[in-house]
Enzyme design. Structure first.
Site, PDB file in Angstrom:
ATOM      1  N   GLU A  38      12.953 -19.189  39.647  1.00  9.68           N
ATOM      2  CA  GLU A  38      13.757 -18.431  40.374  1.00  9.68           C
ATOM      3  C   GLU A  38      13.782 -17.625  41.644  1.00  9.68           C
ATOM      4  OE1 GLU A  38      16.756 -14.706  38.921  1.00  9.68           O
ATOM      5  OE2 GLU A  38      15.411 -15.327  37.324  1.00  9.68           O
ATOM      6  N   ASP A  42      15.653 -19.202  44.254  1.00 10.60           N
ATOM      7  CA  ASP A  42      16.622 -18.189  45.296  1.00 10.60           C
ATOM      8  C   ASP A  42      16.359 -17.886  46.016  1.00 10.60           C
ATOM      9  OD1 ASP A  42      18.514 -15.648  45.365  1.00 10.60           O
ATOM     10  OD2 ASP A  42      16.661 -14.950  46.166  1.00 10.60           O
ATOM     11  N   ASP A 111      20.491 -17.749  37.117  1.00 12.10           N
ATOM     12  CA  ASP A 111      19.269 -18.461  36.754  1.00 12.10           C
ATOM     13  C   ASP A 111      18.297 -19.717  37.216  1.00 12.10           C
ATOM     14  OD1 ASP A 111      19.547 -15.580  37.558  1.00 12.10           O
ATOM     15  OD2 ASP A 111      18.525 -14.790  35.396  1.00 12.10           O
ATOM     16  N   GLU A 114      19.038 -21.357  40.247  1.00 15.90           N
ATOM     17  CA  GLU A 114      17.517 -21.389  40.923  1.00 15.90           C
ATOM     18  C   GLU A 114      16.742 -21.690  40.992  1.00 15.90           C
ATOM     19  OE1 GLU A 114      19.934 -17.164  43.272  1.00 15.90           O
ATOM     20  OE2 GLU A 114      18.566 -17.154  41.559  1.00 15.90           O
TER      21      GLU A 114
END
Length: 226
Positions: A38, A42, A111, A114
């Site tokens: 994650e 991101d 989440d 990502e």
């Protein structure tokens, strides 16, 4: 949805299936889980969206670019993308998270998406991951105009329809699912004059309306190109 169907929806088959499974594993299920992926996802999402905005709006100042990027990478936008992929059906969650509706929780879905982007980067490299992200976000990117970064989907849809002198959309509750503590709402967005009917899902009626409006904007973008 099976993992195979998820990969078909993405348009990419992972070489390392274990990496994909890690991306779909919540910390409540086991370790290794998807939090490190994650973190990576991101970073790539922000970089790809930033580059796309930089190229699309060559005269836009940094502050406006930042606001547009924030509107695209916030939890609500990620959640909508994850729902469109039926990502929740593939997540591996602990028993407690499953019972509390974790497969539909916006934060968990955002989440996980990502993490999926991060896993894709490791499996296929930056160029493939970047192209997939741009393809997923193209309908949203195509609707952006400078100065709208703080406006939600319902506001943008209303302003678009007013600008072409059409009646405002109607939002209709299509149903609810799940227990009271983890209820999911389904709301339809109807633009009769254009024959557009979309549906959104969310943990609140407002969230479902926003998703339905976002999908209506995407449908409008297709109509406008004809």
């Amino acid at each position: 949805m099976t993992v195979a169907r998820l990969q078909r929806a993405l348009g990419y088959v992972f070489r390392d299936q274990a990496l994909l499974q890690t991306a779909l594993t919540h910390r409540s299920y086991c370790s290794p889980h998807n939090e490190r992926l994650e973190f990576l996802g991101d970073a790539i999402l922000n970089a790809v969206i930033a580059r796309s905005l930089f190229d699309r709006f060559p005269d836009l100042p940094e502050g406006d670019l930042s606001r547009l990027r924030a509107s695209l990478v916030r939890q609500d936008s990620l959640h909508q993308q994850a729902v469109a992929l039926s990502l929740g059906d593939c997540l591996r969650l602990g028993e407690g998270e499953q019972k509390s509706g974790g497969q539909q929780r916006p934060s968990i879905l955002a989440d996980a998406l990502e993490a999926l982007f991060g896993a894709l980067w490791l499996d296929a490299g930056f160029d493939v991951a970047s192209a997939l992200i741009v393809r997923r976000y193209e309908p949203l990117l195509g609707q952006l105009t400078p100065g709208q970064g703080g406006k939600d989907a319902k506001t943008r849809l209303q302003e678009h329809l007013q600008g072409i002198r059409l009646a405002l959309p109607q939002y209709r509750l299509a149903g609810t699912e799940g227990e009271a503590h983890a209820q999911q709402f389904r709301v339809g967005c109807v633009i009769d004059s254009l024959g557009i009917h979309t549906e959104g899902r969310g943990s609140s009626r407002r969230a479902a309306e926003q998703m339905a409006a976002e999908r209506a904007l995407a449908a409008l973008a297709v109509v406008d190109k004809r």
